[in-house]
Design a protein around this motif. Sequence first.
Motif, short mmCIF file in Angstrom:
data_model
loop_
_atom_site.label_atom_id
_atom_site.label_comp_id
_atom_site.label_asym_id
_atom_site.label_seq_id
_atom_site.Cartn_x
_atom_site.Cartn_y
_atom_site.Cartn_z
N GLU A 75 38.41 -16.50 42.52
CA GLU A 75 38.50 -15.52 41.43
C GLU A 75 37.40 -15.75 40.40
O GLU A 75 36.81 -14.80 39.88
N LYS A 76 37.12 -17.03 40.11
CA LYS A 76 36.05 -17.34 39.16
C LYS A 76 34.70 -16.85 39.68
O LYS A 76 33.91 -16.26 38.94
N ILE A 77 34.46 -17.08 40.96
CA ILE A 77 33.19 -16.64 41.56
C ILE A 77 33.10 -15.11 41.53
O ILE A 77 32.04 -14.54 41.24
N ALA A 78 34.22 -14.44 41.79
CA ALA A 78 34.23 -12.98 41.74
C ALA A 78 33.90 -12.48 40.34
O ALA A 78 33.11 -11.53 40.17
N HIS A 79 34.48 -13.12 39.31
CA HIS A 79 34.18 -12.74 37.93
C HIS A 79 32.71 -12.99 37.60
O HIS A 79 32.06 -12.17 36.95
N LEU A 80 32.20 -14.13 38.04
CA LEU A 80 30.78 -14.43 37.78
C LEU A 80 29.87 -13.40 38.44
O LEU A 80 28.87 -12.98 37.87
N LYS A 81 30.22 -12.98 39.65
CA LYS A 81 29.42 -11.97 40.34
C LYS A 81 29.46 -10.64 39.59
O LYS A 81 28.45 -9.94 39.49
N GLU A 82 30.63 -10.28 39.06
CA GLU A 82 30.74 -9.05 38.29
C GLU A 82 29.85 -9.11 37.05
O GLU A 82 29.13 -8.16 36.74
N PHE A 83 29.90 -10.23 36.34
CA PHE A 83 29.07 -10.38 35.15
C PHE A 83 27.58 -10.40 35.50
O PHE A 83 26.76 -9.87 34.77
N VAL A 91 23.59 -3.92 31.27
CA VAL A 91 24.74 -3.71 30.38
C VAL A 91 24.96 -4.95 29.51
O VAL A 91 25.23 -4.84 28.32
N LEU A 92 24.83 -6.12 30.11
CA LEU A 92 24.96 -7.38 29.37
C LEU A 92 23.59 -8.01 29.17
O LEU A 92 22.74 -7.95 30.05
N THR A 93 23.42 -8.64 28.02
CA THR A 93 22.20 -9.41 27.79
C THR A 93 22.37 -10.77 28.48
O THR A 93 23.50 -11.19 28.76
N PRO A 94 21.27 -11.47 28.73
CA PRO A 94 21.40 -12.80 29.33
C PRO A 94 22.25 -13.75 28.48
O PRO A 94 22.98 -14.57 29.01
N GLN A 95 22.18 -13.61 27.16
CA GLN A 95 22.98 -14.47 26.28
C GLN A 95 24.47 -14.17 26.44
O GLN A 95 25.29 -15.09 26.49
N GLU A 96 24.83 -12.90 26.51
CA GLU A 96 26.23 -12.54 26.70
C GLU A 96 26.74 -13.04 28.05
O GLU A 96 27.88 -13.49 28.17
N PHE A 97 25.88 -12.96 29.06
CA PHE A 97 26.26 -13.46 30.38
C PHE A 97 26.55 -14.96 30.32
O PHE A 97 27.54 -15.44 30.88
N GLU A 98 25.70 -15.71 29.63
CA GLU A 98 25.90 -17.16 29.52
C GLU A 98 27.19 -17.49 28.79
O GLU A 98 27.89 -18.44 29.15
N VAL A 99 27.54 -16.71 27.77
CA VAL A 99 28.79 -16.95 27.04
C VAL A 99 29.98 -16.73 27.97
O VAL A 99 30.92 -17.56 28.03
N GLN A 100 29.96 -15.64 28.73
CA GLN A 100 31.07 -15.35 29.64
C GLN A 100 31.13 -16.39 30.76
O GLN A 100 32.22 -16.79 31.18
N LYS A 101 29.99 -16.82 31.23
CA LYS A 101 29.95 -17.83 32.29
C LYS A 101 30.58 -19.13 31.79
O LYS A 101 31.36 -19.77 32.50
N ALA A 102 30.26 -19.49 30.54
CA ALA A 102 30.83 -20.72 29.97
C ALA A 102 32.36 -20.60 29.84
O ALA A 102 33.09 -21.56 30.08
N LYS A 103 32.84 -19.40 29.48
CA LYS A 103 34.28 -19.20 29.35
C LYS A 103 34.96 -19.32 30.72
O LYS A 103 36.02 -19.91 30.84
#
Length: 106
Positions: A75-83, A91-103
């Motif tokens: 599930e985590k990998i699926a979420h990371l792929k979506e982001f 749609v997302l900036t690289p910084q926003e992606f890194e924040v979501q990845k950390a979460k």
Amino acid sequence: MPGLIRGVARTAVVAGTASAVSGRVHHRQQGRWARQEARAGYAQPTYAQPAPTYAPQPVYAVPVDAPEDEPSMDEKIAHLKEFAALRDSGVLTPQEFEVQKAKILG
């Protein structure tokens, strides 16, 4: 026969002269109109496209206080792929992606 040739020649000269004069007059008028428009500021308006607006994307957070409800690695990998797809589409900036990845990876 010489009268016919002379008549045809005269017609050709008159038509050619009229065409040349007409072309010069048209060219001169176009230049005059262009100068008048430039002085008056009649430049063609340029329109910028409005910036696209996007609906806010849902934020996926990993619950910290409930380890039994923790998503599986799949599930985590699926979420990371979506982001990552959202980041790649802009749609997302690289910084926003890194924040979501950390979460997600916690």
